[in-house]
Design a protein around this motif. Structure first.
Motif, PDB file in Angstrom:
ATOM      1  N   ILE A 128       0.872  -1.172  -0.080  1.00  0.00           N
ATOM      2  CA  ILE A 128       0.049   0.222   0.116  1.00  0.00           C
ATOM      3  C   ILE A 128       0.875   1.125  -0.059  1.00  0.00           C
ATOM      4  N   ILE A 129       1.950   1.379   0.746  1.00  0.00           N
ATOM      5  CA  ILE A 129       2.728   2.452   0.824  1.00  0.00           C
ATOM      6  C   ILE A 129       3.633   2.502  -0.475  1.00  0.00           C
ATOM      7  N   ARG A 130       4.038   1.514  -0.852  1.00  0.00           N
ATOM      8  CA  ARG A 130       4.872   1.638  -2.377  1.00  0.00           C
ATOM      9  C   ARG A 130       4.072   1.832  -3.508  1.00  0.00           C
ATOM     10  N   GLU A 131       2.726   1.746  -3.578  1.00  0.00           N
ATOM     11  CA  GLU A 131       1.981   1.906  -4.603  1.00  0.00           C
ATOM     12  C   GLU A 131       0.949   2.980  -4.650  1.00  0.00           C
ATOM     13  N   GLU A 132       0.595   3.082  -3.372  1.00  0.00           N
ATOM     14  CA  GLU A 132      -0.434   4.369  -3.166  1.00  0.00           C
ATOM     15  C   GLU A 132       0.091   5.373  -2.296  1.00  0.00           C
ATOM     16  N   GLY A 133       1.029   4.984  -1.581  1.00  0.00           N
ATOM     17  CA  GLY A 133       1.687   5.966  -0.444  1.00  0.00           C
ATOM     18  C   GLY A 133       0.572   6.057   0.889  1.00  0.00           C
ATOM     19  N   PRO A 134       1.271   6.782   1.885  1.00  0.00           N
ATOM     20  CA  PRO A 134       0.474   6.514   3.197  1.00  0.00           C
ATOM     21  C   PRO A 134      -0.909   6.712   3.025  1.00  0.00           C
ATOM     22  N   LEU A 135      -1.428   7.764   2.188  1.00  0.00           N
ATOM     23  CA  LEU A 135      -2.777   7.913   2.128  1.00  0.00           C
ATOM     24  C   LEU A 135      -3.537   6.792   1.693  1.00  0.00           C
ATOM     25  N   GLY A 136      -2.967   5.929   1.035  1.00  0.00           N
ATOM     26  CA  GLY A 136      -3.733   4.923   0.609  1.00  0.00           C
ATOM     27  C   GLY A 136      -4.725   3.951   1.824  1.00  0.00           C
ATOM     28  N   PHE A 137      -3.976   4.212   2.947  1.00  0.00           N
ATOM     29  CA  PHE A 137      -4.596   3.819   4.256  1.00  0.00           C
ATOM     30  C   PHE A 137      -6.054   4.220   4.412  1.00  0.00           C
ATOM     31  N   TYR A 138      -5.898   5.660   3.998  1.00  0.00           N
ATOM     32  CA  TYR A 138      -7.139   6.445   4.302  1.00  0.00           C
ATOM     33  C   TYR A 138      -8.178   6.573   3.061  1.00  0.00           C
ATOM     34  N   ARG A 139      -8.148   5.477   1.984  1.00  0.00           N
ATOM     35  CA  ARG A 139      -9.046   5.585   1.148  1.00  0.00           C
ATOM     36  C   ARG A 139     -10.586   5.304   1.689  1.00  0.00           C
ATOM     37  N   GLY A 140     -11.212   6.239   1.317  1.00  0.00           N
ATOM     38  CA  GLY A 140     -12.802   6.228   1.854  1.00  0.00           C
ATOM     39  C   GLY A 140     -12.768   6.543   3.332  1.00  0.00           C
ATOM     40  N   ALA A 141     -11.786   7.258   4.048  1.00  0.00           N
ATOM     41  CA  ALA A 141     -11.659   7.724   5.254  1.00  0.00           C
ATOM     42  C   ALA A 141     -12.860   8.207   5.760  1.00  0.00           C
ATOM     43  N   SER A 142     -13.283   9.196   5.041  1.00  0.00           N
ATOM     44  CA  SER A 142     -14.368  10.147   5.533  1.00  0.00           C
ATOM     45  C   SER A 142     -15.979   9.161   5.667  1.00  0.00           C
ATOM     46  N   VAL A 143     -16.190   8.190   5.175  1.00  0.00           N
ATOM     47  CA  VAL A 143     -17.351   7.340   4.863  1.00  0.00           C
ATOM     48  C   VAL A 143     -17.158   6.324   6.154  1.00  0.00           C
ATOM     49  N   THR A 144     -15.540   5.938   6.453  1.00  0.00           N
ATOM     50  CA  THR A 144     -15.216   4.956   7.541  1.00  0.00           C
ATOM     51  C   THR A 144     -15.318   5.603   8.726  1.00  0.00           C
ATOM     52  N   ALA A 145     -14.857   6.790   8.631  1.00  0.00           N
ATOM     53  CA  ALA A 145     -14.948   7.456  10.051  1.00  0.00           C
ATOM     54  C   ALA A 145     -16.602   7.889  10.526  1.00  0.00           C
ATOM     55  N   SER A 146     -17.199   8.080   9.539  1.00  0.00           N
ATOM     56  CA  SER A 146     -18.626   8.305   9.986  1.00  0.00           C
ATOM     57  C   SER A 146     -18.942   6.873  10.257  1.00  0.00           C
ATOM     58  N   ALA A 147     -19.139   6.011   9.655  1.00  0.00           N
ATOM     59  CA  ALA A 147     -19.529   4.555  10.114  1.00  0.00           C
ATOM     60  C   ALA A 147     -19.099   4.278  11.422  1.00  0.00           C
ATOM     61  N   ASN A 148     -17.732   4.355  11.733  1.00  0.00           N
ATOM     62  CA  ASN A 148     -17.394   3.790  12.960  1.00  0.00           C
ATOM     63  C   ASN A 148     -17.765   4.691  14.120  1.00  0.00           C
ATOM     64  N   TRP A 149     -17.886   6.036  13.705  1.00  0.00           N
ATOM     65  CA  TRP A 149     -18.476   7.094  14.935  1.00  0.00           C
ATOM     66  C   TRP A 149     -19.899   6.406  15.273  1.00  0.00           C
ATOM     67  N   ILE A 150     -20.746   6.486  14.263  1.00  0.00           N
ATOM     68  CA  ILE A 150     -22.170   6.060  14.606  1.00  0.00           C
ATOM     69  C   ILE A 150     -22.343   4.949  15.122  1.00  0.00           C
ATOM     70  N   HIS A 151     -21.581   3.893  14.626  1.00  0.00           N
ATOM     71  CA  HIS A 151     -21.697   2.511  15.228  1.00  0.00           C
ATOM     72  C   HIS A 151     -21.274   2.419  16.561  1.00  0.00           C
ATOM     73  N   ASN A 152     -20.018   2.941  17.326  1.00  0.00           N
ATOM     74  CA  ASN A 152     -19.553   3.028  18.666  1.00  0.00           C
ATOM     75  C   ASN A 152     -20.786   3.956  19.301  1.00  0.00           C
ATOM     76  N   PHE A 153     -20.988   5.006  18.872  1.00  0.00           N
ATOM     77  CA  PHE A 153     -22.126   5.940  19.608  1.00  0.00           C
ATOM     78  C   PHE A 153     -23.339   5.259  19.940  1.00  0.00           C
ATOM     79  N   THR A 154     -23.803   4.383  18.768  1.00  0.00           N
ATOM     80  CA  THR A 154     -25.073   3.658  19.122  1.00  0.00           C
ATOM     81  C   THR A 154     -24.889   2.491  20.179  1.00  0.00           C
ATOM     82  N   ILE A 155     -23.825   1.664  19.920  1.00  0.00           N
ATOM     83  CA  ILE A 155     -23.738   0.801  20.766  1.00  0.00           C
ATOM     84  C   ILE A 155     -23.681   1.212  22.273  1.00  0.00           C
ATOM     85  N   LEU A 156     -22.870   2.209  22.526  1.00  0.00           N
ATOM     86  CA  LEU A 156     -22.784   2.460  23.927  1.00  0.00           C
ATOM     87  C   LEU A 156     -24.251   2.981  24.451  1.00  0.00           C
ATOM     88  N   ASN A 157     -24.775   3.889  23.862  1.00  0.00           N
ATOM     89  CA  ASN A 157     -26.061   4.157  24.325  1.00  0.00           C
ATOM     90  C   ASN A 157     -27.252   3.366  24.413  1.00  0.00           C
TER      91      ASN A 157
END
Length: 339
Positions: A293-322
């Motif tokens: 991933i680092i060689r072919e895409e650079g460090p940002l390759g790990f964050y492909r789709g990060a905005s959607v991933t962040a939203s999903a993880n935040w909502i998921h964790n928040f819902t579970i706790l409450n």
């Protein structure tokens, strides 16, 4: 005698009289035990499956974004060992492109592709990941008669995450393959989750692929559990009493903070795990995946789709706790009222 009787029946004496005690020293109507295993497992499974239903559309978008983003991708690596189309192409799909194509090709129900696998995953993996943490931390606090230290809470969160991971991988494989198969052909190789489990069981490569993805899944789950569940418990135990907030307010506040911690930690690990699951022949280990991933895409390759991933993880964790807190309170109230 009459005077003694009047003293015993006076309001002051009655108010000062402690409740009847059982032989173990608890009142005759004690609240339900905090470490009830069934209670915690049910609350964990229910809250996790509900949270996954809410975030299912974001899951479909983020997984397709991670697998089919604007980077060179080989279809043979996308479809792994089950299918081997020879053509290579330039996949260029933004988040909006994925939303449009999913809706045009599958309709609204397309955003819940693979949810049957996810629901069963949460009633197994989610039960263990969240429920066992509550059981371990509660039993340990009871045994030592004092609140847990930071390292104890972290240890309980990490241990429950480790124990849960083997339950996660088969359902993740089925769900991710359902999501990526339907992106190209509109049809999944699995008719349903049970057909998927049967296919994996009969596949000789599954055991090898399981071992490939296990380290990445282990790291992701342990980090997510410590950041999302452990942080919440630490704040609730150590910060909550000082702020003197109501239970509802403290739950909302601390779940927001814990969900932010979870989101910051999970994005690169989520992408790494999904790629190994989707393309085990291309990413043969967690180290190989990181290097490629680092060689072919650079460090940002790990964050492909990060905005959607962040939203999903935040909502998921928040819902579970409450939802866990609400469900637990309702069970405790029903148990007290039945006595």
């Amino acid at each position: 005698g009459s005077r003694l009787g009047s003293i015993r029946s006076s309001p002051a004496v009655v108010a000062a009289t402690p409740p009847l005690m059982s032989r173990k020293g608890s009142s005759t109507h004690p609240p339900p035990k905090v470490t009830s295993i069934g209670r915690h497992l049910f609350c964990a499974g229910f809250s996790a499956s509900l949270a996954s239903g809410i975030t299912a559309p974001l899951d479909v978008i983020r997984i397709r974004r991670q697998l089919f983003g604007s980077f060179t991708a080989s279809q043979s690596s996308i479809f792994c060992y089950y299918q081997s189309p020879s053509a290579s192409r330039k996949a260029s799909a933004s988040g909006l492109d994925i939303v449009k194509k999913t809706f045009n090709q599958q309709g609204v129900q397309g955003f819940w592709t693979g949810y049957s696998s996810e629901a069963i995953r949460q009633w197994t993996y989610g039960c263990a990941r969240i429920g066992l943490h509550r059981v371990f931390s509660g039993k340990l606090a009871e045994a030592q008669g004092a609140p847990l230290e930071l390292h104890q809470l972290v240890g309980c969160a990490a241990l429950s995450g480790i124990l849960a991971v083997p339950l996660q991988i088969p359902f993740d494989k089925i769900k991710i393959r359902q999501i990526k198969d339907t992106w190209h052909s509109g049809n999944s190789r699995y008719k349903n989750v049970f057909h998927g489990l049967s296919s994996l069981r009969a596949c000789p490569e599954f055991g090898h692929d399981f071992r490939k993805v296990l380290p990445a899944a282990m790291v992701r789950t342990v980090v997510g559990n410590v950041a999302g569940i452990g942080t919440y418990d630490v704040l609730k135990q150590n910060v909550g009493p000082k702020l003197e907030l109501s239970k509802t307010t403290s739950t909302l506040l601390f779940s927001v903070v814990a969900s932010c911690c979870n989101t910051l930690c999970m994005a690169p690990l989520d992408s790494l795990r999904n790629r190994i699951i989707a393309s085990p022949n291309r990413y043969t280990s967690i180290t190989v995946a990181v290097v490629k991933i680092i060689r072919e895409e650079g460090p940002l390759g790990f964050y492909r789709g990060a905005s959607v991933t962040a939203s999903a993880n935040w909502i998921h964790n928040f819902t579970i706790l409450n939802v866990c807190e609400i469900a637990g309170s309702m069970i405790d109230k029903a148990s007290r009222n039945s006595k």
